[in-house]
Design a protein around this motif. Structure first.
Motif, mmCIF file in Angstrom:
data_model
loop_
_atom_site.group_PDB
_atom_site.id
_atom_site.type_symbol
_atom_site.label_atom_id
_atom_site.label_comp_id
_atom_site.label_asym_id
_atom_site.label_seq_id
_atom_site.Cartn_x
_atom_site.Cartn_y
_atom_site.Cartn_z
ATOM 1 N N LEU A 113 22.878 53.918 23.945
ATOM 2 C CA LEU A 113 23.137 54.464 22.615
ATOM 3 C C LEU A 113 23.318 55.971 22.731
ATOM 4 N N ARG A 114 23.869 56.549 21.705
ATOM 5 C CA ARG A 114 23.859 58.004 21.591
ATOM 6 C C ARG A 114 22.463 58.404 21.101
ATOM 7 N N ALA A 115 21.999 59.569 21.490
ATOM 8 C CA ALA A 115 20.636 60.009 21.161
ATOM 9 C C ALA A 115 20.372 60.008 19.657
ATOM 10 N N ALA A 116 21.275 60.547 18.881
ATOM 11 C CA ALA A 116 21.067 60.613 17.426
ATOM 12 C C ALA A 116 20.979 59.214 16.824
ATOM 13 N N ASP A 117 21.778 58.299 17.318
ATOM 14 C CA ASP A 117 21.756 56.921 16.828
ATOM 15 C C ASP A 117 20.435 56.248 17.209
ATOM 16 N N ALA A 118 19.976 56.474 18.434
ATOM 17 C CA ALA A 118 18.702 55.894 18.883
ATOM 18 C C ALA A 118 17.554 56.391 18.009
ATOM 19 N N LEU A 119 17.536 57.686 17.707
ATOM 20 C CA LEU A 119 16.484 58.241 16.842
ATOM 21 C C LEU A 119 16.560 57.669 15.430
ATOM 22 N N ARG A 120 17.753 57.558 14.897
ATOM 23 C CA ARG A 120 17.932 56.993 13.559
ATOM 24 C C ARG A 120 17.401 55.563 13.517
ATOM 25 N N ARG A 121 17.734 54.781 14.530
ATOM 26 C CA ARG A 121 17.280 53.388 14.590
ATOM 27 C C ARG A 121 15.759 53.299 14.732
ATOM 28 N N LEU A 122 15.172 54.192 15.533
ATOM 29 C CA LEU A 122 13.712 54.212 15.684
ATOM 30 C C LEU A 122 13.053 54.470 14.328
#
Length: 183
Positions: free
Chosen positions: A57-66
Motif C-alpha cells: 500500500l501507499r503509506a497514507a492509504d495504510a494509515l487511513r485504513r488503520l
C-alpha cells in the motif's frame, strides 16, 4: 520538473498490522526472545501478534485504513495456548471468536484476503534454522516460557509497521493506536 522525493513517498510499500501485547508481557517476551536469539541467532523485532500480514500500500492509504479499522474495534483478550515451530518459533494463541474477529475486521479494512485460515501467533524467533535447530529452539522456549503459556492478556493497541517480508531488520513502526474500551 517532478520532485524525485515526492515519488518515493507515493510508492507502494509493504505494511503489516500487529496487535501489541501489554507492557508486562512484552517485557517477559523480550527477555525470552533475547535469550533465544543469543543461543540460536536471528533478527531482533518487537513482540507482536500479526493481525494482517504484509501487503503493498501507499503509506497514507495504510494509515487511513488503520485509523478506519481501530475506530470501531474494541479491546479484546487473547490466551497463549502453546509453543510451536513452523517458519519460526512462536507462541500459538487460542483462535477464539474475539481474536479471529479482530483479524477479520482489520483484514476487511485493509482489503486483505488469504485462502489460508488465520492462525493467531506471537513469533519468538525468526532465522534461517534447520528443522532440528527449530525444534531445539522450541524446546528451549518451553523451558524459558514458564508462566507465559496459559496466560490470558488484553490487546489494547494495534500498530502499523512498514515491513520487508524478506528482511526483518528493516521493520519500522509507523503508528500505534489505542483500541476502544467496550461498553
Amino acid at each position: 520538473m517532478a520532485d524525485p522525493d515526492h515519488h518515493q513517498c507515493d510508492e507502494e510499500e509493504f505494511f503489516s498490522v500487529w496487535a501489541i501485547p501489554p507492557d508486562d508481557l512484552r517485557n517477559k517476551l523480550k527477555t525470552l526472545m533475547t535469550t533465544l536469539r543469543s543461543e540460536f541467532g536471528g533478527a531482533e523485532f518487537e513482540p507482536h501478534v500479526t493481525v494482517v500480514r504484509a501487503l503493498r500500500l501507499r503509506a497514507a492509504d495504510a494509515l487511513r485504513r488503520l485509523h478506519s479499522a481501530v475506530s470501531s474495534l474494541n479491546y479484546y483478550s487473547a490466551r497463549v495456548s502453546s509453543i510451536s515451530r513452523g517458519s519460526c518459533v512462536s507462541l500459538l494463541l487460542d483462535p477464539t471468536p474475539e481474536v479471529v474477529n479482530a483479524s477479520c475486521h482489520c483484514r476487511a479494512h485493509f482489503g486483505y484476503s488469504n485462502s489460508t485460515p488465520y492462525m493467531p501467533h506471537l513469533s519468538l524467533l525468526y532465522g534461517d534454522l534447520t528443522e532440528e535447530a527449530k525444534e531445539k529452539a522450541r524446546a528451549r522456549a518451553e523451558e524459558l516460557a514458564e508462566g507465559i503459556v496459559g496466560t490470558t492478556f488484553d490487546i489494547s493497541k494495534i500498530a502499523l509497521f512498514k515491513t520487508d517480508p524478506q528482511d526483518t531488520s528493516l521493520w519500522e513502526k509507523v503508528a500505534v493506536c489505542e483500541l476502544l474500551k467496550d461498553k
